[in-house]
Design a protein around this motif. Sequence first.
Motif, PDB file in Angstrom:
ATOM      1  N   ALA A  24       0.834  -1.194   0.000  1.00 46.16           N
ATOM      2  CA  ALA A  24       0.000   0.000   0.000  1.00 46.16           C
ATOM      3  C   ALA A  24       0.876   1.255   0.000  1.00 46.16           C
ATOM      4  O   ALA A  24       2.013   1.232   0.439  1.00 46.16           O
ATOM      5  CB  ALA A  24      -0.887  -0.014   1.230  1.00 46.16           C
ATOM      6  N   ALA A  25       0.314   2.351  -0.511  1.00 43.52           N
ATOM      7  CA  ALA A  25       1.039   3.622  -0.514  1.00 43.52           C
ATOM      8  C   ALA A  25       1.277   4.069   0.923  1.00 43.52           C
ATOM      9  O   ALA A  25       0.555   3.690   1.839  1.00 43.52           O
ATOM     10  CB  ALA A  25       0.235   4.664  -1.269  1.00 43.52           C
ATOM     11  N   ILE A  26       2.315   4.894   1.117  1.00 43.88           N
ATOM     12  CA  ILE A  26       2.634   5.392   2.453  1.00 43.88           C
ATOM     13  C   ILE A  26       1.644   6.484   2.836  1.00 43.88           C
ATOM     14  O   ILE A  26       1.419   7.424   2.082  1.00 43.88           O
ATOM     15  CB  ILE A  26       4.073   5.937   2.474  1.00 43.88           C
ATOM     16  CG1 ILE A  26       5.047   4.768   2.298  1.00 43.88           C
ATOM     17  CG2 ILE A  26       4.346   6.709   3.761  1.00 43.88           C
ATOM     18  CD1 ILE A  26       6.476   5.190   2.058  1.00 43.88           C
ATOM     19  N   ASP A  27       1.032   6.342   4.012  1.00 40.90           N
ATOM     20  CA  ASP A  27       0.096   7.336   4.527  1.00 40.90           C
ATOM     21  C   ASP A  27       0.850   8.188   5.548  1.00 40.90           C
ATOM     22  O   ASP A  27       1.027   7.791   6.702  1.00 40.90           O
ATOM     23  CB  ASP A  27      -1.101   6.616   5.174  1.00 40.90           C
ATOM     24  CG  ASP A  27      -2.168   7.589   5.674  1.00 40.90           C
ATOM     25  OD1 ASP A  27      -1.823   8.752   5.997  1.00 40.90           O
ATOM     26  OD2 ASP A  27      -3.340   7.173   5.757  1.00 40.90           O
ATOM     27  N   ARG A  28       1.321   9.352   5.097  1.00 42.08           N
ATOM     28  CA  ARG A  28       2.167  10.193   5.953  1.00 42.08           C
ATOM     29  C   ARG A  28       1.466  10.605   7.253  1.00 42.08           C
ATOM     30  O   ARG A  28       2.059  10.584   8.327  1.00 42.08           O
ATOM     31  CB  ARG A  28       2.541  11.479   5.219  1.00 42.08           C
ATOM     32  CG  ARG A  28       3.565  11.312   4.172  1.00 42.08           C
ATOM     33  CD  ARG A  28       4.969  11.383   4.749  1.00 42.08           C
ATOM     34  NE  ARG A  28       5.839  11.440   3.602  1.00 42.08           N
ATOM     35  CZ  ARG A  28       6.558  12.497   3.246  1.00 42.08           C
ATOM     36  NH1 ARG A  28       6.564  13.555   4.002  1.00 42.08           N
ATOM     37  NH2 ARG A  28       7.275  12.481   2.163  1.00 42.08           N
ATOM     38  N   ALA A  29       0.184  11.035   7.113  1.00 42.71           N
ATOM     39  CA  ALA A  29      -0.532  11.532   8.297  1.00 42.71           C
ATOM     40  C   ALA A  29      -0.684  10.416   9.333  1.00 42.71           C
ATOM     41  O   ALA A  29      -0.481  10.625  10.537  1.00 42.71           O
ATOM     42  CB  ALA A  29      -1.895  12.078   7.884  1.00 42.71           C
ATOM     43  N   ASP A  30      -0.984   9.221   8.844  1.00 42.06           N
ATOM     44  CA  ASP A  30      -1.127   8.062   9.719  1.00 42.06           C
ATOM     45  C   ASP A  30       0.211   7.738  10.392  1.00 42.06           C
ATOM     46  O   ASP A  30       0.268   7.428  11.590  1.00 42.06           O
ATOM     47  CB  ASP A  30      -1.584   6.866   8.861  1.00 42.06           C
ATOM     48  CG  ASP A  30      -2.617   6.030   9.577  1.00 42.06           C
ATOM     49  OD1 ASP A  30      -3.118   6.486  10.631  1.00 42.06           O
ATOM     50  OD2 ASP A  30      -2.902   4.917   9.090  1.00 42.06           O
ATOM     51  N   ALA A  31       1.293   7.831   9.604  1.00 47.42           N
ATOM     52  CA  ALA A  31       2.625   7.543  10.143  1.00 47.42           C
ATOM     53  C   ALA A  31       2.991   8.565  11.219  1.00 47.42           C
ATOM     54  O   ALA A  31       3.544   8.213  12.262  1.00 47.42           O
ATOM     55  CB  ALA A  31       3.653   7.550   9.013  1.00 47.42           C
ATOM     56  N   GLU A  32       2.648   9.841  10.985  1.00 47.95           N
ATOM     57  CA  GLU A  32       2.953  10.872  11.991  1.00 47.95           C
ATOM     58  C   GLU A  32       2.215  10.609  13.296  1.00 47.95           C
ATOM     59  O   GLU A  32       2.779  10.734  14.382  1.00 47.95           O
ATOM     60  CB  GLU A  32       2.580  12.265  11.447  1.00 47.95           C
ATOM     61  CG  GLU A  32       3.522  12.739  10.360  1.00 47.95           C
ATOM     62  CD  GLU A  32       3.202  14.135   9.874  1.00 47.95           C
ATOM     63  OE1 GLU A  32       2.652  14.948  10.661  1.00 47.95           O
ATOM     64  OE2 GLU A  32       3.488  14.429   8.697  1.00 47.95           O
ATOM     65  N   ARG A  33       0.935  10.228  13.173  1.00 49.26           N
ATOM     66  CA  ARG A  33       0.169   9.912  14.388  1.00 49.26           C
ATOM     67  C   ARG A  33       0.802   8.733  15.121  1.00 49.26           C
ATOM     68  O   ARG A  33       0.907   8.719  16.347  1.00 49.26           O
ATOM     69  CB  ARG A  33      -1.297   9.583  14.017  1.00 49.26           C
ATOM     70  CG  ARG A  33      -2.164  10.816  13.797  1.00 49.26           C
ATOM     71  CD  ARG A  33      -3.636  10.437  13.695  1.00 49.26           C
ATOM     72  NE  ARG A  33      -3.921   9.678  12.472  1.00 49.26           N
ATOM     73  CZ  ARG A  33      -4.179  10.242  11.285  1.00 49.26           C
ATOM     74  NH1 ARG A  33      -4.188  11.563  11.158  1.00 49.26           N
ATOM     75  NH2 ARG A  33      -4.415   9.483  10.220  1.00 49.26           N
ATOM     76  N   ALA A  63       9.446   7.598   4.871  1.00 50.95           N
ATOM     77  CA  ALA A  63       8.882   7.635   3.515  1.00 50.95           C
ATOM     78  C   ALA A  63      10.003   7.680   2.482  1.00 50.95           C
ATOM     79  O   ALA A  63       9.972   6.979   1.463  1.00 50.95           O
ATOM     80  CB  ALA A  63       7.955   8.836   3.366  1.00 50.95           C
TER      81      ALA A  63
END
Length: 208
Positions: A24-33, A63
């Motif tokens: 899956a593509a990297i979800d930056r906002a999810d990773a930050e949380r 990322a």
Amino acid sequence: MSISELEPAEPEHTSALYSIHGGAAIDRADAERAVADLLRALGQDPSSVHTRDTPRRVAAAYAELLTPRSFNLTTFPNDEGYDELVLARDIPVHSLCQHHLLPFSGVAHVAYLPGERILGLSKLARVVELFARDLQVQERLTKQVADWLQEHLEPKGVGVVIEAEHLCMSLRGVQARGSTTVTSALHGLLRDQPSSRAEFFALAQRRP
Ligand SMILES: [Zn+2]
């Protein structure tokens, strides 16, 4: 994991952009949380002046480390009939251990025995990067580089040696500082013909 060809081959060179899709593509906002949650779980204060930007920085760093740059595979006809080993030594390798999310880094020595076509030399380093920017184990990384070259270049043989230090080994656990792990993968004549195999390992392991 699949390799996709993003652009059709040009007539004069076989030339195509390659990229890897590891899921899956990297979800930056999810990773930050998730990084903020991790900081809290580790007893740190993610809102302090020192760490309030850390979730964003960590997410951006991961990322970048998990996104290979796509590249143009440039090959040329082997018009001169060059039939000796082509070896790129000491290609830098930086990757992330799949088990601890800690870096491992070192060098790769990548060689092939040309068949019908030869490869632009800088591309050997790009192939290493293509697979290194992923959550990896060194054994798989080594094999993926060798398999990719065998499949796309169809040389008479391929040899890959990777020597790397794993921070998960040198900073924690056994704390084996300075120890390197060496892996190799061979195809074709470099695997099956003892003289070619010996030549490859002698050149790959030669120290100045
Ligand atoms: Zn590890």
